[in-house]
Structures are given as C-alpha cells and as structure tokens.
Design a protein around this motif. Structure first.
Motif, PDB file in Angstrom:
ATOM      1  N   UNK A   1      39.208  43.802  49.110  1.00 35.31           N
ATOM      2  CA  UNK A   1      38.106  43.941  48.163  1.00 35.31           C
ATOM      3  C   UNK A   1      36.797  44.373  48.819  1.00 35.31           C
ATOM      4  N   UNK A   2      36.826  44.658  50.101  1.00 32.01           N
ATOM      5  CA  UNK A   2      35.586  45.006  50.816  1.00 32.01           C
ATOM      6  C   UNK A   2      34.973  46.297  50.292  1.00 32.01           C
ATOM      7  N   UNK A   3      35.797  47.188  49.745  1.00 35.75           N
ATOM      8  CA  UNK A   3      35.294  48.470  49.238  1.00 35.75           C
ATOM      9  C   UNK A   3      34.967  48.428  47.749  1.00 35.75           C
ATOM     10  N   UNK A   4      35.000  47.249  47.151  1.00 33.38           N
ATOM     11  CA  UNK A   4      34.779  47.140  45.709  1.00 33.38           C
ATOM     12  C   UNK A   4      33.391  47.655  45.333  1.00 33.38           C
ATOM     13  N   UNK A   5      33.355  48.541  44.357  1.00 36.65           N
ATOM     14  CA  UNK A   5      32.085  49.093  43.889  1.00 36.65           C
ATOM     15  C   UNK A   5      31.718  48.635  42.489  1.00 36.65           C
ATOM     16  N   UNK A   6      32.735  48.339  41.663  1.00 36.93           N
ATOM     17  CA  UNK A   6      32.460  48.019  40.259  1.00 36.93           C
ATOM     18  C   UNK A   6      33.235  46.779  39.827  1.00 36.93           C
ATOM     19  N   UNK A   7      32.516  45.856  39.179  1.00 35.23           N
ATOM     20  CA  UNK A   7      33.135  44.702  38.530  1.00 35.23           C
ATOM     21  C   UNK A   7      32.786  44.768  37.050  1.00 35.23           C
ATOM     22  N   UNK A   8      33.793  44.630  36.190  1.00 32.99           N
ATOM     23  CA  UNK A   8      33.565  44.603  34.745  1.00 32.99           C
ATOM     24  C   UNK A   8      34.142  43.317  34.173  1.00 32.99           C
ATOM     25  N   UNK A   9      33.331  42.616  33.411  1.00 26.77           N
ATOM     26  CA  UNK A   9      33.798  41.459  32.650  1.00 26.77           C
ATOM     27  C   UNK A   9      33.817  41.884  31.182  1.00 26.77           C
ATOM     28  N   UNK A  10      34.996  42.152  30.666  1.00 33.28           N
ATOM     29  CA  UNK A  10      35.129  42.596  29.284  1.00 33.28           C
ATOM     30  C   UNK A  10      35.302  41.390  28.378  1.00 33.28           C
ATOM     31  N   UNK A  11      34.702  41.447  27.182  1.00 35.12           N
ATOM     32  CA  UNK A  11      34.667  40.288  26.278  1.00 35.12           C
ATOM     33  C   UNK A  11      34.153  39.072  27.045  1.00 35.12           C
ATOM     34  N   UNK A  12      32.981  39.242  27.671  1.00 35.72           N
ATOM     35  CA  UNK A  12      32.437  38.215  28.561  1.00 35.72           C
ATOM     36  C   UNK A  12      32.221  36.897  27.847  1.00 35.72           C
TER      37      UNK A  12
END
Length: 583
Positions: free
Chosen positions: A158-169
C-alpha cells in the motif's frame, strides 16, 4: 445542465473517453461534473448527492485517470487505489464498472475483496495476478491486511496508494464499521487523496471528514422543489406515494398491488430477514407466474447469484431488507414498495432511490396503518420528501384465509410466519420513530391475522395482553407436515425419539427454549460482542508503547547485542545499563 465528458476540466485522457463511449455514456451528471475535476487536481472531496445521481463514476473516473498519469507506472502488486463500501452487492457493482472501464487498459489490474468468497482464492489471485485497484468491504479488507501467508503481505503493497474512497460513508459508520475503518486507515500512507461519497451527511461522517481529510472541498448536489425554495432528498423524476390500510388487510393489498403490476420490475422492502423469508414464500403462492426472489443480509452463498439474476430481469419482484437500500444500481426498477416503514428516516430516502436513477422515471409507495398517518408529514418535513395519497384497492379480495389454509398444509410456511411475526413485533417495539410508531396502539390480534398465523406465539410482548381480535385455528399443530419429504422424515424421527424417551427431557428442553425471547437472545449476543470488543481493545492496549518506551527498548537491545559480540565488557554493560535507567 449536463456537460459532455470531452468538456470536463481537467480534460480526460483519450483512453478513458474511449471507455466511456464504449459504455454509452456521453454526458456527465451534476455530481460528476463537480467532483471529477476536483478529485483529479489533488483535492480531498466530501460529496453529498441524492441517490441515483451517478456518484460511482464520480470517483472511478478520477482513480483511473490518476493511475494512468503517473510518471512511475504502478507495478503488478502496487496498489494505487482503495475503494471501501458497506455491502457486497455495492462492492460487486463498483467492481463491474471498474472492470468495464479498464478492460482495454492492460496495465491496470483490479481485485474484489468481499465476504462470501473464498479468502484463499482471493489471496492466490493477488499473488499471481496482482492488483492496482482494490474494491472491498471493511471486514474482508481488515482481515486481508492482517494476513501474512504464502509470502503475501497486503499491507506492504500500500506504499504507492494515491486514492482512498469511502463510498456510502454514512452507511459504513451506521453499520458499525468504524473500528474496521480506523484499523484500515492505520495501514495507509498519509499523503493521499481521499474522497467521501454519501447521500446524507451525518454527524459521524462530519467527524470523519475533519479527522481524515486535509482541507476538503465539499460538493453538495440536491434536487430543487419546483414550488418552494427548499430542496428534496429524492430525484425530481421520482413520484412518492403512501397507502393507508389496516394491518389485517395489508398483505391482501400488497398482492393486489403487485398483481396489477406483474409486468413491471418491483422491489418490496421489509423490516426483518424473517419477514423476507416468509412473505417471499407467501407471494409465490398468490403470484405463480411472476419471478419472485428474496435477498437479505443473513444470506451467505447465494446473494451474488440472486442479485445478478434480478438485475437481468425485465420484470419480477425482489423481496428484501435494507441490505439492498443503499448504492446498488438495479436497472429499470419501476416501483419500490415499502411494506414496513424503515427504522430510520434516512433509510426511507435510500429505499426510494432504488428507482428513478440517473434521470429515469420511477415510483415509490409506503404502506402505513391508520395510526401511523403522521409519518407522511414527518417525512415531508424531516427528509423534504412530499408524499401523495394512493387509494387502497377496494376490490382486493381478502386472502388471509387462503394464507392460513396454506399454512395448515405446509409446516415450513407455518413456522416462517411465526418467526416473521415475532421479529416484526420486536422491531416495531424498537422503532426509532416511536412517537409515530407507537407499540401500545398496535393491534397485535389484527396483525397476527394479517400475517396469516394459525396461533399466537409464546413471546414476552404477548404476556398478560388480552387479544380479542384473533381466533386461533382449532387443529393439531403437530400434524402439520413439511412438504419436503426429507425434512418431514427427519421431523418424524425426532418425534419418534421423543416418544421412545418418554418425552420428559426433550420436552422440558423444548419448553425452556420456547420461553426465551428472541429479543433477549439478541441482547445477550450484543453484550457478548461488546465484551469481546473490550477484551480485544485491552489486548491491543497492552502492546502499545509510546516513542520513549520504544527508544529505551532499542537502546537496551543495542547494549545486549554489543555484550554478546564482545564489543563491551560486563562491567561496561552494567555501568551503561544502570546509567540509562537512572536517567
């Protein structure tokens, strides 16, 4: 006013535009036009938009664009984006959208991680095929991040992770995933883009925005009412109705309603899993030539198959709980019927949102008892959703007598009806809108008639209550047989064993089991889960150290290592160790 994909700023790559054209998407919805440019320009976003407004593409498109524009292309096992969503069905649906968009992009891989699938197969898929985009539910993601087997440590990728999305947060937090979300966030790099997408902004979501987003841009898209300055929470193409009838007439009205619309695609919402099991079976008896499917959260293996099958139907009925109320996109649903009003006002809007999606027309109706009529004003004020009256079918035949007769010939239907009644009564008693849904005004006798019961069950809510509006069937209930031969054979074996043993021990155990309320068992389960969570928290607390503790441990470890290697004498070790301790 909708804008074309080509006109979005910043402009989309030709690869993405080609994928959009392949999916026959030529215009952007308002939420997509607002969110996509922001998300692509290094902004954290908190998006609130009415259900069915196209939120999925509003985060999937930026994710693909961000990955495509990287100077250092992601390797096979480098995860560039993580999408977290509350239910398997919604995760599966998002995965389908991502799959279609990246079909012609060979260097972007995806992986779906949800419950109900074989975790070993998922782990093997990641090991051999890799993944740059992961879509999953919180529980399964948390489990995978903690796993370290077959040489795979998902957290390290996960070191290269650029985007996190929480859908229906809002739903993620409402379903009790807060602890899992916090655990997952602990694995992720701080430098990332984060998007929170929901149909409602609750206090919990607001707290998550403050804690997890850096200077977020808020995007709110709502429908305007035509005659007022207010905004409504459902699409303008959706017509909302209410139908008032008494509880013993309710099922008859439902059957008449569905029979008149048997060539349509309909969803019927119930408050409990037991009600879904019972009424879906009952409906098959009165609507024999209609596709009727059932889906609820306690189903394990068949949920994907049922969900996919209903999506592909041109007409039919899906009987379900609120597990299907959020985010899932089922094409061309004509009617949403809320047989039981939901436990929360927000859920009312989300249920309605299964129809009239992306500009299409749709209809929704909620069934209410005469004592619940104030719910119409409540929804209009609280959720900005005006409801129109729909008259009950005066010519609808009363079919509860037929339902009871069917129960005398089918033990499964008889038992399902009892469980459904008990679960409904207990859910009604705990309704969030207790000022409107008043348990003391619920006629339990007429309700039992409406459920087609042959007798009233033994439950705490009926103790000491005089019920004149229900007449039990004078039959031998032990002679009601299962229609499935194998199941009836097993029941007869149990009866024979009971007779041979004299019946004392088994009968006593059975009576004891029947006197324990289902609600009490549920409370015990909740208490056990709380104790388990508390023990887990205490266990984790024991392993926590602050930075000073860690520095001291590291210093002591270095001294021990020097002593073993002969670099310092025992006297020097003792002197330095004591010196460190005294400081």
């Amino acid at each position: 006013m909708a804008s074309t994909w080509e006109s979005s700023r910043p402009s989309l790559s030709q690869t993405t535009l080609n994928s959009m054209k392949k999916m026959n998407f030529s215009t952007m919805t308002p939420v997509q036009a607002a969110a996509i440019p922001l998300f692509m320009s290094n902004k954290d976003v908190a998006v609130e938009a009415v259900t069915g407004s196209g939120k999925t593409l509003a985060f999937v498109i930026p994710i693909i664009e961000i990955i495509l524009r990287r100077e250092d292309k992601l390797k096979k096992h480098e995860i560039g984006a993580l999408i977290i969503t509350p239910t398997r069905e919604l995760a599966q649906q998002i995965d389908e959208v991502v799959s279609t968009l990246v079909e012609d992009i060979p260097n972007i891989r995806r992986l779906l991680l949800i419950g109900g699938a074989d975790p070993n197969a998922d782990l093997k898929a990641f090991k051999y095929e890799g993944a740059n985009i992961i879509i999953g539910t919180p529980g399964r993601l948390e489990d995978f991040l903690a796993r370290q087997q077959d040489g795979i440590n998902l957290a390290s990728h996960l070191k290269s992770l650029e985007v996190l999305v929480l859908d229906e947060a809002d739903r993620l937090l409402d379903m009790g995933f807060e602890a899992s979300i916090n655990t997952i966030l602990g694995y992720l790099p701080k430098q990332r883009r984060t998007g929170l997408f929901s149909a409602t902004q609750t206090d919990e979501v607001e707290a998550l925005v403050r804690a997890g987003l850096r200077n977020p841009v808020r995007v709110t898209v709502r429908e305007k009412l035509t005659k007022t300055k207010n905004v409504q929470r459902t699409p303008s193409t959706l017509q909302n109705f209410y139908l008032i009838c008494r509880s013993h007439e309710k099922f008859s009205q439902l059957v008449a309603f569905l029979k008149a619309r048997k060539d349509k695609k309909n969803m019927v919402f119930f408050s409990t899993c037991a009600c879904v099991n019972y009424f879906s079976k009952a409906l098959t008896k009165f609507l024999p030539n209609v596709h009727i499917m059932a889906l609820h959260g306690k189903m394990k293996s068949n949920r994907h198959k049922i969900f996919d099958s209903f999506r592909k139907l041109e007409s039919g009925i899906l009987v379900c709980t609120d597990v299907m109320a959020r985010g899932v996109d089922i094409p061309e649903v004509n009617w949403v019927i809320q047989y039981d009003p939901p436990s929360s006002a927000n859920a009312f809007v989300h249920r309605c949102g299964r129809t009239a999606r992306i500009g299409n027309e749709g209809n929704a109706v909620v069934f209410l008892l005469p004592t619940e009529d104030s719910y119409v004003d409540f929804i209009s004020i609280n959720q900005k959703v005006p409801l129109q009256a729909l008259e009950p079918d005066k010519d609808a035949p009363n079919i509860t007598a037929k339902l009871k007769k069917l129960a005398t010939k089918d033990r499964d239907l008889f038992e399902k009806g009892t469980k459904a009644f008990v679960s409904f009564v207990q859910a009604y008693k705990k309704h969030e809108c207790s000022l409107i849904f008043r348990f003391k005004e619920l006629d339990l006798g007429l309700l039992a008639e409406g459920f087609g019961l042959l007798r009233l069950p033994s439950m705490p809510e009926l103790r000491g209550v005089t019920i004149d509006s229900f007449t039990p069937h004078d039959i031998d209930y032990d002679k009601i047989r299962y229609q499935e031969k194998a199941r009836e054979k097993q029941r007869q074996k149990r009866i024979q064993a009971l007779v041979e043993s004299g019946g004392e021990g088994v009968a006593k155990k059975k009576r004891k089991k029947e006197t324990v309320a289902w609600s009490r068992n549920k409370e015990r389960q909740i208490k056990r889960e709380k104790r388990r969570a508390r023990r887990e928290f205490q266990r984790k607390q024991k392993h926590k150290f602050d930075q000073n503790d860690l520095d001291e441990l590291a210093s002591e470890a270095r001294l021990v290592k020097k002593l073993k290697q002969g670099k310092i004498s025992s006297e020097q070790f003792n002197e330095e160790f004591v010196g460190d301790d005294s400081s």
